[in-house]
Design a protein around this motif. Structure first.
Motif, PDB file in Angstrom:
ATOM      1  N   LYS A 252      38.849  49.436  36.474  1.00 23.41           N
ATOM      2  CA  LYS A 252      39.623  47.967  36.742  1.00 23.41           C
ATOM      3  C   LYS A 252      40.474  46.936  38.295  1.00 23.41           C
ATOM      4  N   ALA A 253      40.956  48.730  38.548  1.00 22.58           N
ATOM      5  CA  ALA A 253      41.545  48.211  39.780  1.00 22.58           C
ATOM      6  C   ALA A 253      40.632  47.269  40.740  1.00 22.58           C
ATOM      7  N   ALA A 254      39.570  48.022  40.909  1.00 15.39           N
ATOM      8  CA  ALA A 254      38.142  47.590  41.879  1.00 15.39           C
ATOM      9  C   ALA A 254      38.184  46.267  41.277  1.00 15.39           C
ATOM     10  N   ILE A 255      37.604  46.351  39.801  1.00 17.01           N
ATOM     11  CA  ILE A 255      37.743  44.856  39.952  1.00 17.01           C
ATOM     12  C   ILE A 255      37.818  43.669  40.128  1.00 17.01           C
ATOM     13  N   ARG A 256      39.538  44.011  39.380  1.00 17.42           N
ATOM     14  CA  ARG A 256      40.756  43.161  39.984  1.00 17.42           C
ATOM     15  C   ARG A 256      40.444  42.771  40.828  1.00 17.42           C
ATOM     16  N   GLN A 257      40.364  43.441  42.118  1.00 18.81           N
ATOM     17  CA  GLN A 257      40.783  43.240  43.506  1.00 18.81           C
ATOM     18  C   GLN A 257      39.504  42.356  43.882  1.00 18.81           C
ATOM     19  N   ILE A 258      38.200  42.317  43.512  1.00 20.96           N
ATOM     20  CA  ILE A 258      37.170  41.940  43.709  1.00 20.96           C
ATOM     21  C   ILE A 258      37.474  40.928  42.685  1.00 20.96           C
ATOM     22  N   MET A 259      37.423  39.742  41.657  1.00 21.73           N
ATOM     23  CA  MET A 259      37.386  39.212  40.658  1.00 21.73           C
ATOM     24  C   MET A 259      38.376  38.053  41.275  1.00 21.73           C
ATOM     25  N   PHE A 260      39.649  38.669  41.803  1.00 21.03           N
ATOM     26  CA  PHE A 260      41.135  37.774  41.564  1.00 21.03           C
ATOM     27  C   PHE A 260      40.321  36.648  42.664  1.00 21.03           C
ATOM     28  N   GLY A 261      40.661  35.432  42.076  1.00 21.95           N
ATOM     29  CA  GLY A 261      40.884  33.345  43.009  1.00 21.95           C
ATOM     30  C   GLY A 261      39.961  33.518  43.358  1.00 21.95           C
ATOM     31  N   ARG A 262      38.889  34.251  42.485  1.00 25.90           N
ATOM     32  CA  ARG A 262      37.543  33.973  42.413  1.00 25.90           C
ATOM     33  C   ARG A 262      37.230  31.955  41.663  1.00 25.90           C
TER      34      ARG A 262
ATOM     35  N   ALA B   6      41.932  45.507  27.861  1.00 28.10           N
ATOM     36  CA  ALA B   6      42.536  44.369  28.535  1.00 28.10           C
ATOM     37  C   ALA B   6      43.668  43.601  27.743  1.00 28.10           C
ATOM     38  N   GLY B   7      44.011  44.450  26.568  1.00 26.30           N
ATOM     39  CA  GLY B   7      45.269  44.400  26.268  1.00 26.30           C
ATOM     40  C   GLY B   7      45.183  42.802  25.613  1.00 26.30           C
ATOM     41  N   MET B   8      46.421  42.220  25.301  1.00 24.85           N
ATOM     42  CA  MET B   8      46.258  40.684  24.527  1.00 24.85           C
ATOM     43  C   MET B   8      46.006  39.323  25.776  1.00 24.85           C
ATOM     44  N   ASP B   9      46.696  39.949  26.687  1.00 27.81           N
ATOM     45  CA  ASP B   9      47.329  38.483  27.816  1.00 27.81           C
ATOM     46  C   ASP B   9      46.132  38.677  29.156  1.00 27.81           C
ATOM     47  N   ASP B  10      45.840  39.737  29.557  1.00 31.70           N
ATOM     48  CA  ASP B  10      44.994  39.926  30.580  1.00 31.70           C
ATOM     49  C   ASP B  10      43.623  39.613  31.027  1.00 31.70           C
ATOM     50  N   VAL B  11      44.059  38.222  31.080  1.00 28.38           N
ATOM     51  CA  VAL B  11      42.792  36.662  31.044  1.00 28.38           C
ATOM     52  C   VAL B  11      41.487  37.024  32.133  1.00 28.38           C
ATOM     53  N   LEU B  12      41.916  37.985  33.506  1.00 32.33           N
ATOM     54  CA  LEU B  12      40.900  38.609  34.179  1.00 32.33           C
ATOM     55  C   LEU B  12      40.421  39.070  32.921  1.00 32.33           C
ATOM     56  N   PHE B  13      40.688  40.442  32.629  1.00 33.17           N
ATOM     57  CA  PHE B  13      39.142  41.493  31.948  1.00 33.17           C
ATOM     58  C   PHE B  13      39.175  40.709  30.378  1.00 33.17           C
ATOM     59  N   LEU B  14      39.433  39.754  30.197  1.00 35.32           N
ATOM     60  CA  LEU B  14      39.300  39.340  28.908  1.00 35.32           C
ATOM     61  C   LEU B  14      38.409  38.480  28.998  1.00 35.32           C
ATOM     62  N   GLY B  15      38.389  37.345  30.024  1.00 30.63           N
ATOM     63  CA  GLY B  15      37.514  36.726  30.746  1.00 30.63           C
ATOM     64  C   GLY B  15      36.406  37.349  31.196  1.00 30.63           C
ATOM     65  N   LEU B  16      36.503  38.247  31.408  1.00 29.51           N
ATOM     66  CA  LEU B  16      35.201  39.626  32.551  1.00 29.51           C
ATOM     67  C   LEU B  16      34.458  39.542  30.160  1.00 29.51           C
ATOM     68  N   LEU B  17      35.193  40.032  29.513  1.00 32.42           N
ATOM     69  CA  LEU B  17      34.288  40.912  28.241  1.00 32.42           C
ATOM     70  C   LEU B  17      33.583  39.054  28.047  1.00 32.42           C
ATOM     71  N   SER B  18      34.220  38.289  28.298  1.00 33.65           N
ATOM     72  CA  SER B  18      33.305  37.153  27.004  1.00 33.65           C
ATOM     73  C   SER B  18      32.160  36.135  28.502  1.00 33.65           C
ATOM     74  N   PHE B  19      32.254  37.385  28.915  1.00 41.09           N
ATOM     75  CA  PHE B  19      30.411  37.336  30.014  1.00 41.09           C
ATOM     76  C   PHE B  19      29.738  38.579  28.982  1.00 41.09           C
ATOM     77  N   HIS B  20      29.997  39.492  27.878  1.00 40.57           N
ATOM     78  CA  HIS B  20      29.933  40.785  27.482  1.00 40.57           C
ATOM     79  C   HIS B  20      28.154  39.772  26.359  1.00 40.57           C
ATOM     80  N   PRO B  21      27.015  41.115  26.860  1.00 40.75           N
ATOM     81  CA  PRO B  21      25.981  40.495  25.908  1.00 40.75           C
ATOM     82  C   PRO B  21      26.424  40.165  24.677  1.00 40.75           C
ATOM     83  N   SER B  22      26.740  41.126  24.169  1.00 41.79           N
ATOM     84  CA  SER B  22      27.490  41.403  22.532  1.00 41.79           C
ATOM     85  C   SER B  22      28.062  40.007  22.176  1.00 41.79           C
ATOM     86  N   GLY B  23      27.139  39.144  21.245  1.00 39.52           N
ATOM     87  CA  GLY B  23      28.332  37.751  20.700  1.00 39.52           C
ATOM     88  C   GLY B  23      29.186  38.142  19.812  1.00 39.52           C
ATOM     89  N   TRP B  24      29.545  39.659  19.166  1.00 37.89           N
ATOM     90  CA  TRP B  24      30.686  39.606  18.889  1.00 37.89           C
ATOM     91  C   TRP B  24      32.280  39.961  20.157  1.00 37.89           C
TER      92      TRP B  24
END
Length: 443
Positions: free
Chosen positions: A77-87, A124-142
Protein backbone atom coordinates in the motif's frame (compact mmCIF):
# COMPACT_ATOMS: atom_id res chain seq x y z
CA UNK A 1 8.39 14.81 -16.03
CA UNK A 2 5.73 15.95 -13.58
CA UNK A 3 2.67 13.84 -12.90
CA UNK A 4 0.59 16.58 -14.52
CA UNK A 5 2.27 15.91 -17.85
CA UNK A 6 1.32 12.51 -19.23
CA UNK A 7 4.10 10.50 -20.89
CA UNK A 8 3.44 9.18 -24.36
CA UNK A 9 2.70 5.64 -23.08
CA UNK A 10 1.80 6.08 -19.40
CA UNK A 11 1.04 2.39 -18.76
CA UNK A 12 4.09 0.81 -20.27
CA UNK A 13 6.08 -0.93 -17.54
CA UNK A 14 9.84 -0.91 -17.86
CA UNK A 15 11.62 -4.24 -18.08
CA UNK A 16 13.32 -3.62 -14.75
CA UNK A 17 9.99 -3.03 -12.98
CA UNK A 18 8.50 -6.06 -14.71
CA UNK A 19 11.29 -8.24 -13.32
CA UNK A 20 10.75 -6.92 -9.80
CA UNK A 21 7.01 -7.57 -10.02
CA UNK A 22 7.78 -11.09 -11.23
CA UNK A 23 10.07 -11.63 -8.24
CA UNK A 24 7.23 -10.64 -5.92
CA UNK A 25 4.72 -12.82 -7.73
CA UNK A 26 6.93 -15.93 -7.64
CA UNK A 27 8.51 -15.44 -4.23
CA UNK A 28 8.66 -18.49 -1.97
CA UNK A 29 6.88 -18.36 1.42
CA UNK A 30 10.11 -17.79 3.32
CA UNK A 31 10.74 -14.60 1.34
CA UNK A 32 7.93 -12.80 3.17
CA UNK A 33 9.08 -13.63 6.70
CA UNK A 34 9.01 -10.46 8.73
CA UNK A 35 10.83 -9.12 11.72
CA UNK A 36 8.98 -7.08 14.35
CA UNK A 37 5.78 -7.17 12.29
CA UNK A 38 7.39 -5.66 9.20
CA UNK A 39 7.93 -7.11 5.75
CA UNK A 40 11.27 -8.75 5.11
CA UNK A 41 14.18 -6.66 3.91
CA UNK A 42 14.01 -8.28 0.46
CA UNK A 43 10.28 -7.62 0.04
CA UNK A 44 10.59 -4.06 1.32
CA UNK A 45 13.44 -3.37 -1.10
CA UNK A 46 11.41 -4.61 -4.08
CA UNK A 47 8.35 -2.57 -3.11
CA UNK A 48 10.51 0.53 -2.60
CA UNK A 49 12.24 0.09 -5.97
CA UNK A 50 8.90 -0.33 -7.78
CA UNK A 51 7.52 2.77 -6.06
CA UNK A 52 10.63 4.77 -6.98
CA UNK A 53 10.12 3.87 -10.67
CA UNK A 54 6.77 5.71 -10.44
CA UNK A 55 5.09 3.68 -13.19
CA UNK A 56 1.31 3.74 -12.93
CA UNK A 57 1.08 0.50 -14.88
CA UNK A 58 2.56 -1.35 -11.91
CA UNK A 59 -0.43 -0.59 -9.67
CA UNK A 60 -2.68 -3.50 -10.80
CA UNK A 61 0.11 -5.99 -10.03
CA UNK A 62 0.73 -4.39 -6.65
CA UNK A 63 -2.99 -4.76 -5.97
CA UNK A 64 -2.35 -8.48 -5.50
CA UNK A 65 -0.59 -7.76 -2.21
CA UNK A 66 -2.94 -5.31 -0.45
CA UNK A 67 -5.20 -7.98 1.02
CA UNK A 68 -2.56 -10.43 2.27
CA UNK A 69 -0.72 -10.59 5.58
CA UNK A 70 -0.53 -7.24 7.29
CA UNK A 71 3.22 -6.60 6.94
CA UNK A 72 3.15 -7.25 3.19
CA UNK A 73 -0.07 -5.30 2.76
CA UNK A 74 1.44 -2.24 4.47
CA UNK A 75 4.50 -2.31 2.21
CA UNK A 76 2.40 -2.79 -0.95
CA UNK A 77 0.00 0.00 0.00
CA UNK A 78 2.89 2.36 0.67
CA UNK A 79 4.23 1.68 -2.83
CA UNK A 80 0.80 2.17 -4.42
CA UNK A 81 0.23 5.40 -2.50
CA UNK A 82 3.57 6.79 -3.64
CA UNK A 83 2.77 5.98 -7.29
CA UNK A 84 -0.86 7.15 -7.31
CA UNK A 85 -0.54 10.29 -5.21
CA UNK A 86 -1.12 13.43 -7.27
CA UNK A 87 -2.26 11.63 -10.41
CA UNK A 88 -4.71 13.49 -12.61
CA UNK A 89 -8.22 12.17 -13.36
CA UNK A 90 -7.47 11.28 -16.97
CA UNK A 91 -4.66 9.00 -15.78
CA UNK A 92 -7.04 7.43 -13.26
CA UNK A 93 -9.53 6.73 -16.06
CA UNK A 94 -6.98 4.61 -17.87
CA UNK A 95 -5.98 2.86 -14.65
CA UNK A 96 -9.66 2.06 -14.05
CA UNK A 97 -9.84 0.33 -17.43
CA UNK A 98 -6.71 -1.69 -16.70
CA UNK A 99 -7.76 -2.77 -13.20
CA UNK A 100 -11.26 -3.90 -14.19
CA UNK A 101 -10.19 -6.06 -17.10
CA UNK A 102 -8.80 -8.79 -14.84
CA UNK A 103 -11.40 -11.25 -13.58
CA UNK A 104 -11.19 -13.81 -10.80
CA UNK A 105 -9.99 -16.26 -13.47
CA UNK A 106 -6.96 -14.13 -14.35
CA UNK A 107 -3.91 -15.96 -12.98
CA UNK A 108 -1.64 -12.94 -12.79
CA UNK A 109 -4.15 -10.87 -10.82
CA UNK A 110 -5.89 -13.61 -8.89
CA UNK A 111 -5.43 -12.08 -5.41
CA UNK A 112 -6.63 -8.66 -6.58
CA UNK A 113 -9.71 -10.13 -8.24
CA UNK A 114 -10.56 -12.18 -5.12
CA UNK A 115 -10.97 -9.13 -2.83
CA UNK A 116 -14.42 -9.10 -1.15
CA UNK A 117 -16.54 -6.13 0.03
CA UNK A 118 -16.01 -7.17 3.68
CA UNK A 119 -12.28 -6.46 3.26
CA UNK A 120 -12.75 -2.76 2.45
CA UNK A 121 -12.38 -1.61 6.06
CA UNK A 122 -9.12 -3.46 6.44
CA UNK A 123 -7.68 -2.19 3.16
CA UNK A 124 -9.01 1.37 3.02
CA UNK A 125 -10.72 2.14 6.32
CA UNK A 126 -13.67 4.51 6.12
CA UNK A 127 -12.00 7.57 4.64
CA UNK A 128 -8.84 6.65 2.70
CA UNK A 129 -9.89 8.21 -0.60
CA UNK A 130 -6.96 6.81 -2.55
CA UNK A 131 -7.60 3.16 -1.69
CA UNK A 132 -11.38 3.49 -1.78
CA UNK A 133 -10.85 4.95 -5.24
CA UNK A 134 -8.58 2.09 -6.25
CA UNK A 135 -11.16 -0.44 -5.01
CA UNK A 136 -13.82 1.37 -7.06
CA UNK A 137 -11.81 0.06 -10.06
CA UNK A 138 -12.31 -3.55 -8.96
CA UNK A 139 -13.75 -6.12 -11.45
CA UNK A 140 -16.44 -7.12 -8.92
CA UNK A 141 -19.56 -4.97 -8.97
CA UNK A 142 -20.10 -5.70 -5.28
CA UNK A 143 -16.70 -4.28 -4.39
CA UNK A 144 -17.17 -1.25 -6.65
CA UNK A 145 -20.58 -0.61 -5.10
CA UNK A 146 -19.24 -0.74 -1.54
CA UNK A 147 -16.28 1.50 -2.43
CA UNK A 148 -18.49 3.99 -4.29
CA UNK A 149 -20.89 4.19 -1.36
CA UNK A 150 -18.02 5.07 0.98
CA UNK A 151 -16.58 7.56 -1.49
CA UNK A 152 -19.98 9.27 -1.54
CA UNK A 153 -19.69 9.93 2.20
CA UNK A 154 -16.39 11.79 1.89
CA UNK A 155 -16.11 15.53 1.34
CA UNK A 156 -12.49 16.40 0.61
CA UNK A 157 -12.94 16.88 -3.14
CA UNK A 158 -10.64 14.16 -4.46
CA UNK A 159 -13.38 11.55 -4.18
CA UNK A 160 -15.01 13.26 -7.19
CA UNK A 161 -12.13 11.99 -9.39
CA UNK A 162 -13.39 8.44 -8.79
CA UNK A 163 -17.15 9.13 -8.61
CA UNK A 164 -17.17 10.60 -12.13
CA UNK A 165 -15.54 7.42 -13.45
CA UNK A 166 -18.25 5.31 -11.79
CA UNK A 167 -20.98 7.44 -13.40
CA UNK A 168 -20.58 5.24 -16.47
CA UNK A 169 -20.35 1.93 -14.60
CA UNK A 170 -22.08 -0.98 -16.35
CA UNK A 171 -23.80 -2.01 -13.08
CA UNK A 172 -26.86 0.19 -12.59
CA UNK A 173 -26.77 0.36 -8.75
CA UNK A 174 -23.14 1.54 -8.91
CA UNK A 175 -24.08 4.19 -11.50
CA UNK A 176 -26.96 5.37 -9.33
CA UNK A 177 -24.71 5.73 -6.29
CA UNK A 178 -22.22 7.75 -8.34
CA UNK A 179 -24.88 9.98 -9.92
CA UNK A 180 -26.42 10.85 -6.56
CA UNK A 181 -23.01 11.55 -5.03
CA UNK A 182 -22.00 13.79 -7.97
CA UNK A 183 -25.25 15.78 -7.78
CA UNK A 184 -24.69 16.42 -4.07
CA UNK A 185 -21.39 18.05 -5.01
CA UNK A 186 -22.79 20.55 -7.51
CA UNK A 187 -21.94 23.59 -5.39
CA UNK A 188 -19.11 26.18 -5.38
CA UNK A 189 -17.08 24.38 -2.70
CA UNK A 190 -16.30 21.78 -5.36
CA UNK A 191 -15.19 24.27 -8.01
CA UNK A 192 -11.57 23.10 -7.98
CA UNK A 193 -12.57 19.41 -8.02
CA UNK A 194 -14.86 19.85 -11.04
CA UNK A 195 -12.20 21.93 -12.81
CA UNK A 196 -9.69 19.12 -12.31
CA UNK A 197 -12.16 16.62 -13.80
CA UNK A 198 -13.12 18.51 -16.95
CA UNK A 199 -11.44 15.96 -19.21
CA UNK A 200 -13.43 13.07 -17.75
CA UNK A 201 -16.67 15.07 -17.77
CA UNK A 202 -16.26 15.62 -21.51
CA UNK A 203 -15.43 11.91 -21.91
CA UNK A 204 -18.84 11.06 -20.40
CA UNK A 205 -20.50 12.78 -23.37
CA UNK A 206 -19.16 10.08 -25.67
CA UNK A 207 -20.37 7.17 -23.54
CA UNK A 208 -23.21 5.06 -24.94
CA UNK A 209 -23.75 2.48 -22.20
CA UNK A 210 -26.62 4.55 -20.83
CA UNK A 211 -28.04 8.01 -21.44
CA UNK A 212 -25.96 10.61 -19.63
CA UNK A 213 -28.18 13.50 -20.71
CA UNK A 214 -29.76 14.22 -17.34
CA UNK A 215 -26.54 14.05 -15.35
CA UNK A 216 -24.57 16.03 -17.94
CA UNK A 217 -27.31 18.68 -18.07
CA UNK A 218 -27.00 19.11 -14.30
CA UNK A 219 -23.20 19.26 -14.47
CA UNK A 220 -23.14 21.70 -17.38
CA UNK A 221 -25.76 23.87 -15.68
CA UNK A 222 -23.54 24.05 -12.61
CA UNK A 223 -20.39 24.76 -14.61
CA UNK A 224 -21.95 27.48 -16.76
CA UNK A 225 -23.45 29.21 -13.74
CA UNK A 226 -20.10 29.15 -11.92
CA UNK A 227 -17.48 30.89 -14.10
CA UNK A 228 -14.86 30.29 -11.40
CA UNK A 229 -14.82 26.59 -12.30
CA UNK A 230 -14.20 27.22 -15.99
CA UNK A 231 -11.64 29.92 -15.23
CA UNK A 232 -9.69 27.48 -13.09
CA UNK A 233 -9.92 24.66 -15.60
CA UNK A 234 -8.93 26.73 -18.65
CA UNK A 235 -5.73 27.72 -16.84
CA UNK A 236 -4.82 24.20 -15.71
CA UNK A 237 -1.33 22.88 -16.56
CA UNK A 238 -2.76 19.74 -18.21
CA UNK A 239 -3.90 20.35 -21.79
CA UNK A 240 -6.63 17.69 -21.67
CA UNK A 241 -8.31 19.45 -18.77
CA UNK A 242 -8.08 22.78 -20.60
CA UNK A 243 -9.60 21.24 -23.73
CA UNK A 244 -12.56 19.92 -21.76
CA UNK A 245 -13.09 23.26 -20.02
CA UNK A 246 -13.02 25.26 -23.25
CA UNK A 247 -15.41 22.80 -24.86
CA UNK A 248 -17.89 23.39 -22.03
CA UNK A 249 -17.34 27.17 -22.09
CA UNK A 250 -18.38 27.29 -25.74
CA UNK A 251 -21.96 26.71 -24.55
CA UNK A 252 -22.01 30.21 -23.03
CA UNK A 253 -23.69 33.17 -24.69
CA UNK A 254 -21.57 35.25 -27.04
CA UNK A 255 -20.84 38.03 -24.57
CA UNK A 256 -19.27 35.59 -22.09
CA UNK A 257 -17.85 33.34 -24.77
CA UNK A 258 -15.48 35.94 -26.24
CA UNK A 259 -13.05 35.94 -23.30
CA UNK A 260 -12.70 32.16 -23.48
CA UNK A 261 -12.01 32.28 -27.23
CA UNK A 262 -9.30 34.89 -26.61
CA UNK A 263 -7.73 32.71 -23.95
CA UNK A 264 -7.97 29.56 -26.06
CA UNK A 265 -6.28 31.22 -29.04
CA UNK A 266 -3.27 31.88 -26.78
CA UNK A 267 -3.14 28.30 -25.53
CA UNK A 268 -0.06 26.17 -26.14
CA UNK A 269 -2.21 23.22 -27.26
CA UNK A 270 -2.72 23.31 -31.04
CA UNK A 271 -6.06 21.49 -31.05
CA UNK A 272 -7.45 23.89 -28.42
CA UNK A 273 -6.51 26.82 -30.66
CA UNK A 274 -8.07 25.19 -33.73
CA UNK A 275 -11.37 24.53 -31.96
CA UNK A 276 -11.33 28.13 -30.69
CA UNK A 277 -10.73 29.34 -34.24
CA UNK A 278 -13.80 27.44 -35.43
CA UNK A 279 -15.84 28.95 -32.59
CA UNK A 280 -14.61 32.42 -33.55
CA UNK A 281 -15.89 31.84 -37.08
CA UNK A 282 -19.40 31.27 -35.67
CA UNK A 283 -19.63 34.57 -33.80
CA UNK A 284 -22.42 36.87 -34.93
CA UNK A 285 -20.39 40.07 -34.49
CA UNK A 286 -18.37 40.69 -37.68
CA UNK A 287 -15.94 43.05 -35.97
CA UNK A 288 -15.13 40.36 -33.39
CA UNK A 289 -14.67 37.78 -36.14
CA UNK A 290 -12.23 40.07 -37.92
CA UNK A 291 -10.32 40.75 -34.70
CA UNK A 292 -9.88 37.03 -34.09
CA UNK A 293 -9.11 36.37 -37.75
CA UNK A 294 -6.10 38.74 -37.72
CA UNK A 295 -4.81 37.08 -34.55
CA UNK A 296 -5.23 33.62 -36.10
CA UNK A 297 -3.26 34.58 -39.22
CA UNK A 298 -0.08 34.57 -37.17
CA UNK A 299 -0.74 31.26 -35.41
CA UNK A 300 2.10 28.75 -35.59
CA UNK A 301 -0.18 25.88 -36.76
CA UNK A 302 -1.19 25.95 -40.41
CA UNK A 303 -4.66 24.54 -39.65
CA UNK A 304 -5.50 27.63 -37.57
CA UNK A 305 -4.12 29.93 -40.26
CA UNK A 306 -6.17 28.05 -42.83
CA UNK A 307 -9.31 28.69 -40.77
CA UNK A 308 -8.37 32.38 -40.65
CA UNK A 309 -7.99 32.39 -44.44
CA UNK A 310 -11.54 31.14 -44.94
CA UNK A 311 -12.82 33.75 -42.47
CA UNK A 312 -10.94 36.45 -44.40
CA UNK A 313 -12.57 35.40 -47.66
CA UNK A 314 -16.00 35.56 -46.04
CA UNK A 315 -15.68 38.73 -43.96
CA UNK A 316 -12.85 41.00 -45.12
CA UNK A 317 -14.44 42.60 -48.19
CA UNK A 318 -12.00 44.90 -50.00
CA UNK A 319 -9.13 43.77 -47.77
CA UNK A 320 -9.48 40.14 -48.86
CA UNK A 321 -7.04 40.39 -51.78
CA UNK A 322 -4.34 41.99 -49.64
CA UNK A 323 -4.68 39.28 -46.98
CA UNK A 324 -4.60 36.48 -49.54
CA UNK A 325 -1.50 37.94 -51.23
CA UNK A 326 0.29 37.79 -47.86
CA UNK A 327 -0.83 34.21 -47.41
CA UNK A 328 0.82 33.27 -50.70
CA UNK A 329 4.01 33.43 -48.63
CA UNK A 330 2.78 31.21 -45.81
CA UNK A 331 5.09 28.42 -44.65
CA UNK A 332 2.36 25.83 -45.27
CA UNK A 333 1.66 24.44 -48.71
CA UNK A 334 -2.00 23.95 -47.75
CA UNK A 335 -2.42 27.64 -46.92
CA UNK A 336 -0.54 28.80 -50.02
CA UNK A 337 -2.67 26.57 -52.24
CA UNK A 338 -5.92 27.81 -50.69
CA UNK A 339 -4.79 31.43 -51.09
CA UNK A 340 -4.07 30.82 -54.78
CA UNK A 341 -7.49 29.20 -55.22
CA UNK A 342 -9.35 32.21 -53.87
CA UNK A 343 -7.11 34.73 -55.64
CA UNK A 344 -7.92 33.08 -58.97
CA UNK A 345 -11.59 33.77 -58.23
CA UNK A 346 -10.63 37.42 -57.70
CA UNK A 347 -8.79 37.57 -61.03
CA UNK A 348 -5.19 37.16 -59.81
CA UNK A 349 -3.37 34.58 -61.94
CA UNK A 350 0.36 35.21 -62.34
CA UNK A 351 1.60 33.59 -59.11
CA UNK A 352 4.85 32.56 -60.77
CA UNK A 353 5.83 36.20 -61.25
CA UNK A 354 4.80 37.07 -57.68
CA UNK A 355 7.08 34.38 -56.24
CA UNK A 356 10.01 35.36 -58.49
CA UNK A 357 9.70 39.01 -57.40
CA UNK A 358 9.67 38.01 -53.74
CA UNK A 359 12.74 35.73 -53.93
CA UNK A 360 15.24 38.45 -52.86
CA UNK A 361 13.12 39.33 -49.78
CA UNK A 362 13.08 37.88 -46.27
CA UNK A 363 10.39 35.39 -47.35
CA UNK A 364 12.83 33.24 -49.32
CA UNK A 365 11.65 29.85 -48.04
CA UNK A 366 7.97 30.40 -48.89
CA UNK A 367 8.85 32.09 -52.21
CA UNK A 368 11.11 29.20 -53.25
CA UNK A 369 8.48 26.60 -52.31
CA UNK A 370 5.74 28.63 -54.02
CA UNK A 371 7.76 28.92 -57.20
CA UNK A 372 8.27 25.17 -57.13
CA UNK A 373 4.48 24.74 -56.98
CA UNK A 374 3.61 27.28 -59.71
CA UNK A 375 6.69 27.63 -61.88
CA UNK A 376 8.00 25.99 -65.01
CA UNK A 377 11.20 24.02 -65.62
CA UNK A 378 13.22 27.13 -66.56
CA UNK A 379 12.50 28.63 -63.11
CA UNK A 380 14.88 26.09 -61.59
CA UNK A 381 17.66 28.45 -62.66
CA UNK A 382 16.21 31.17 -60.42
CA UNK A 383 16.64 29.01 -57.34
CA UNK A 384 19.81 27.19 -58.36
CA UNK A 385 22.00 29.43 -56.21
CA UNK A 386 19.97 28.52 -53.12
CA UNK A 387 21.10 24.90 -53.46
CA UNK A 388 24.45 26.16 -52.15
CA UNK A 389 22.90 27.87 -49.11
CA UNK A 390 24.26 27.09 -45.65
CA UNK A 391 20.79 27.82 -44.21
CA UNK A 392 19.03 24.49 -43.72
CA UNK A 393 15.55 25.96 -44.28
CA UNK A 394 16.49 27.64 -47.55
CA UNK A 395 18.42 24.59 -48.75
CA UNK A 396 15.51 22.27 -47.93
CA UNK A 397 13.06 24.53 -49.76
CA UNK A 398 15.37 24.74 -52.79
CA UNK A 399 15.69 20.94 -52.94
CA UNK A 400 11.91 20.50 -52.70
CA UNK A 401 11.18 23.15 -55.33
CA UNK A 402 13.82 21.85 -57.74
CA UNK A 403 12.52 18.29 -57.39
CA UNK A 404 9.12 19.56 -58.55
CA UNK A 405 10.39 21.74 -61.38
CA UNK A 406 12.83 19.12 -62.69
CA UNK A 407 11.23 15.79 -61.75
CA UNK A 408 13.47 13.79 -64.08
CA UNK A 409 16.64 15.19 -62.48
CA UNK A 410 15.38 15.45 -58.92
CA UNK A 411 16.68 12.10 -57.64
CA UNK A 412 20.27 12.79 -58.70
CA UNK A 413 20.09 16.36 -57.41
CA UNK A 414 18.67 15.28 -54.05
CA UNK A 415 21.24 12.53 -53.56
CA UNK A 416 24.03 14.91 -54.45
CA UNK A 417 22.92 17.40 -51.83
CA UNK A 418 22.50 14.69 -49.21
CA UNK A 419 25.98 13.38 -49.97
CA UNK A 420 27.82 16.70 -49.92
CA UNK A 421 26.01 18.70 -47.24
CA UNK A 422 26.53 18.52 -43.51
CA UNK A 423 23.92 16.75 -41.37
CA UNK A 424 21.49 19.57 -40.52
CA UNK A 425 20.74 20.72 -44.10
CA UNK A 426 20.53 17.09 -45.24
CA UNK A 427 17.85 16.41 -42.66
CA UNK A 428 16.10 19.58 -43.74
CA UNK A 429 16.03 18.32 -47.33
CA UNK A 430 14.23 15.19 -46.24
CA UNK A 431 11.94 17.10 -43.90
CA UNK A 432 10.79 19.59 -46.52
CA UNK A 433 10.30 16.89 -49.12
CA UNK A 434 8.27 14.80 -46.66
CA UNK A 435 6.15 17.74 -45.47
CA UNK A 436 5.41 18.83 -48.99
CA UNK A 437 4.24 15.35 -49.90
CA UNK A 438 2.02 14.98 -46.84
CA UNK A 439 0.08 18.21 -47.17
CA UNK A 440 -2.97 17.92 -49.41
CA UNK A 441 -3.56 20.82 -51.73
CA UNK A 442 -7.11 21.90 -52.70
CA UNK A 443 -5.80 23.31 -56.00
Amino acid sequence: MSKGELPVRPFEISEETRKKLSELAHAKPGFWESVSGKASVGATRLFDDIAAADELGAVPSLGNFISGQRAVSVAAKAAIRQIMFGRLPDELRRLDEICRQFSRYSTSYWAWAQIKPRQLSRIAGMDDVLFLGLLSFHPSGWVRSAATKRLGRLSGGYELDYLILRANDWVEPVRDLAWKAIRRRLHPDYAEAFARNMGNIVALEAKTRTSMDELLADIHGFLLSNPAVLNLATRHENFRIRRGAFRTAYRLDEEQLVKFIKRALRDTDSLTRLIAAKQAALLADVSLRNEFMHRMLSDRWHAVRSQALHMAVRDSGDATTEILLKLLLDQSRTVRSAARYYLRQLGVEDFRRIYIDVLPSDHKVAAILGLGECGVADDAKAIESYLESSNSGILGAAVTATSRLLPNDSDNMLLTNLAHRHKAPSNACLLYTSDAADEVSPV
